[in-house]
Design an enzyme around this catalytic site. Structure first.
Site: not given
Ligand code: PGA
Length: 264
Positions: A11, A13, A98, A100, A170, A176, A213
């Protein structure tokens, strides 16, 4: 396409425009050979879908997907893109719900359901994300939250359609932040989700990815858990060399179940 048992989803983003996506693909392809038992999924920004899907067209193991779509095929929805539009530029998958999107853009369970339904109807695979916040985890509500999010989709999507759905667990506090759920914690929630699918009569095997992460160091341990069918990765997927390394390490660690998924 043959069924593939292990899924690595990147992903990006809001990173990598079309030029950067092309460059990334060139580097990544030189570093990884296709393997019949794994799928590589890439979720670039919408404007890079066309460039990336073209750059990856020689690779049957690679598919691209949109990070977000509207459920309507067209209309007066300023700033949105529709499923037929992203399909036209090569998307075979869409990320839905997701955290976010849920947290920063107010996406609701109901919208997640609409998008999931529209994706299935159009013939693209939704990768539906669920997960609890830190407050929810600390107040002991992880299972309740995840089951509510899954429940909304379970209610709306009937059994047969689940052959074309993938899920990602997740935990929001792990995204993140550098903190990830332990393999045991992740495996336990995957088990809870899997049992709920079974209870609601979903008899097909739906892949459940873990995200939050994930990096080159922890991917191996996470994927030793039989409950974890793949990973959804943000930060550690942004560099082609790092992502290729993560994919190779994860592939070596995983004992594949027999069979696989035929999603894209
Ligand atoms: P990250 O993000 O690996 O940077 O923690 C995962 C995601 O948001 O799908």
């Amino acid at each position: 396409m043959s069924a593939r048992a292990l899924i690595f989803a990147a992903n990006w983003k809001m990173n990598h425009g079309p030029g950067a996506a092309r460059e990334y693909a060139q580097k990544f392809l030189a570093l990884t050979a296709p393997a019949v038992d794994r799928s590589l999924w890439f979720f670039p920004p919408a404007v890079s879908l066309g460039a990336l899907s073209k750059s990856l067209r020689t690779r049957p193991d690679a598919s691209v997907g949109a990070q977000n779509v509207h459920w309507e095929p067209k209309g007066a929805f300023t700033g949105e893109v529709s499923i037929p539009m992203v399909m036209e530029v090569g998307a075979r998958l869409v990320l839905v719900g997701h955290s976010e999107r849920r947290q920063l853009f107010g996406e609701t369970d109901e919208q997640v359901v609409r998008k999931t339904r529209a994706a299935i109807k159009a013939g693209v695979t939704p990768l539906v994300c669920v997960g609890e916040t830190l407050t929810e985890r600390e107040s002991g509500r992880t299972e309740q939250v995840v089951l509510r999010q899954i429940g909304a989709v379970l209610q709306a999507i009937d059994g047969a359609a689940w052959t074309k759905v993938a899920l990602a667990y997740e935990p929001v506090w792990a995204i993140g932040t550098g903190k990830n759920a332990t393999p045991d914690d992740a495996a336990q929630i995957h088990e809870v989700i899997r049992m709920e699918l079974g209870r609601k009569g979903v008899s097909v095997r739906v892949p459940i990815l873990y995200g939050g992460s994930v990096n080159q160091e922890n991917v191996g341990l996470l994927l030793t858990r039989p409950q974890i069918d793949g990973v959804l990765v943000g930060g550690a997927s942004l560099d082609p060399k790092g992502w290729a390394d993560l994919v190779e390490r994860g592939s070596r660690a995983k004992v594949r179940p027999s069979g696989g998924y035929d999603l894209v």
